[in-house]
Design an enzyme around this catalytic site. Structure first.
Site, PDB file in Angstrom:
ATOM      1  N   GLU A  43      50.093  16.898  88.959  1.00  0.00           N
ATOM      2  CA  GLU A  43      49.362  18.648  88.925  1.00  0.00           C
ATOM      3  C   GLU A  43      50.326  19.167  89.144  1.00  0.00           C
ATOM      4  O   GLU A  43      50.282  19.627  90.579  1.00  0.00           O
ATOM      5  CB  GLU A  43      47.945  18.975  88.400  1.00  0.00           C
ATOM      6  CG  GLU A  43      46.997  19.926  88.498  1.00  0.00           C
ATOM      7  CD  GLU A  43      45.443  19.983  88.765  1.00  0.00           C
ATOM      8  OE1 GLU A  43      44.882  20.628  89.439  1.00  0.00           O
ATOM      9  OE2 GLU A  43      44.751  18.765  88.496  1.00  0.00           O
ATOM     10  N   LYS A 195      72.552  13.286  53.676  1.00  0.00           N
ATOM     11  CA  LYS A 195      72.137  12.161  54.765  1.00  0.00           C
ATOM     12  C   LYS A 195      70.242  11.800  54.222  1.00  0.00           C
ATOM     13  O   LYS A 195      70.163  12.446  53.567  1.00  0.00           O
ATOM     14  CB  LYS A 195      72.008  12.546  55.929  1.00  0.00           C
ATOM     15  CG  LYS A 195      71.109  13.250  56.303  1.00  0.00           C
ATOM     16  CD  LYS A 195      70.768  13.534  57.830  1.00  0.00           C
ATOM     17  CE  LYS A 195      69.873  14.554  58.283  1.00  0.00           C
ATOM     18  NZ  LYS A 195      69.801  14.989  59.666  1.00  0.00           N
ATOM     19  N   ASP A 221      74.751  23.482  63.140  1.00  0.00           N
ATOM     20  CA  ASP A 221      73.616  23.159  63.183  1.00  0.00           C
ATOM     21  C   ASP A 221      72.221  23.793  63.954  1.00  0.00           C
ATOM     22  O   ASP A 221      73.021  24.191  64.958  1.00  0.00           O
ATOM     23  CB  ASP A 221      73.419  21.372  63.359  1.00  0.00           C
ATOM     24  CG  ASP A 221      72.743  20.627  62.819  1.00  0.00           C
ATOM     25  OD1 ASP A 221      71.574  21.447  62.407  1.00  0.00           O
ATOM     26  OD2 ASP A 221      72.376  19.966  63.235  1.00  0.00           O
ATOM     27  N   ALA A 227      73.161  13.343  68.449  1.00  0.00           N
ATOM     28  CA  ALA A 227      73.847  12.990  68.317  1.00  0.00           C
ATOM     29  C   ALA A 227      74.527  12.082  66.805  1.00  0.00           C
ATOM     30  O   ALA A 227      75.509  12.009  66.701  1.00  0.00           O
ATOM     31  CB  ALA A 227      74.944  13.304  69.333  1.00  0.00           C
TER      32      ALA A 227
END
Length: 313
Positions: A43, A195, A221, A227
């Site tokens: 925290e 794709k 992109d 990648a």
């Protein structure tokens, strides 16, 4: 600068300090003092170490993984509100969780909407970000969103290369609008890749739509994670007769094994912005700073000036 306007101060979270320092330098101000105290269980608490009463507070923090970056931003916004800041503006060069922007299958969350709700609930008055994964995310907020584009730094760089027979390409149909804007501005042809994914981060099949024979290809992109898509697209372009392939990607997530894939593929160059810190050594990677873009936007927002001149496309 108009002295009638309230003063502004720039602060930063832990992992975005590198770009916050650049932005502050461009603005000619010192980065504000913050303390982030971490406890043994993970925290942490944040505190401003100087008065911000009546100030415009700009908090620079990209929300890339891990979740601490988002939680730091939320706590800083809350602390600023409770410290009587006049307004609190989140400067998010990279807006994380943006890929989850709709229900594309049953029983899933819409994380981009949830994050926007968290920011608004924490008390943010405005958001300045760049190249959201989907433009409609702006509509998830009930506060103003200034959506900047990396094209402001990418296009001058492309033009400096003086490439002949250039074409703009997109590694997937989802990025067609973005790539088409580049193609129209540069007055060059557009090529698409289609794709099919076997599952997340795994591309099963890819085909080229358009002519790349003897062309210098620029793939466009918004982000690169593992990648897999971008390198597969680059190799496919070369197989179809391209002379060279470069990639423009706004956000370098670059999860392993992305760097190795970029090194091993046919890409001549991978060009990123510094919205996310990229610390690995890759001879093909070029990092362009967007600090001046964000600094100028902060200046214009502070002075109530239009930011539309920031947009090339």
């Amino acid at each position: 600068m108009d002295n009638s306007l309230p003063p502004f101060k720039i602060f930063s979270g832990t992992n975005s300090r590198y770009i916050a320092e650049e932005i502050a330098k461009e603005l000619g101000v010192e980065l504000g003092k913050m303390n982030i105290q971490r406890f043994a269980d993970g925290e942490f608490e944040v505190s401003f170490e100087e008065s911000i009463r009546g100030c415009e507070v700009y908090i620079v923090q990209s929300t890339f993984p891990n979740c601490d970056n988002l939680m730091e931003l939320l706590l800083m916004i809350d602390a600023a509100k409770r410290a009587s800041a006049k307004s609190t503006i989140a400067v998010m060069p990279y807006f994380g969780w943006a890929r989850q922007d709709r229900k594309d299958k049953p029983r899933v969350s819409i994380a981009a909407k949830l994050v926007s709700d968290l920011l608004v609930t924490a008390g943010v008055d405005r958001v300045i970000t760049m190249d959201l994964h989907a433009d409609q995310i702006q509509g998830f907020f009930n506060v103003p969103v200034d959506h900047l584009y990396a094209s402001s730094v990418f296009i001058p760089y492309i033009q400096s290369l003086n490439l002949e027979d250039m074409v703009i390409a997109t590694p997937d149909v989802g990025g067609a609008k973005r790539a088409n804007n580049y193609a129209k501005y540069l007055n060059v042809p557009l090529v698409l890749c289609h794709k099919q994914r076997a599952k997340a981060n795994v591309v099963a099949k890819m085909t080229v739509i358009g002519d790349v024979q003897d062309k210098n290809v620029i793939l466009v992109d918004d982000m690169v994670d593992t990648a897999g898509t971008i390198t597969k697209a680059a190799n496919l372009m070369l197989e179809n007769g391209a002379k060279s392939v470069r990639a423009l990607c706004s956000h370098a997530i670059m999860s392993d094994p992305a760097t190795e894939r970029v090194e091993e593929c046919g890409l001549t160059e991978m060009i990123f912005t510094n919205s996310i810190p990229y610390k690995k050594d890759c001879r093909k990677c070029t990092i362009l700073s967007v600090a001046r873009l964000f600094a100028d936007t902060i200046r214009r927002v502070h002075c109530n000036e239009s930011i539309s001149s920031q947009y090339l496309i």
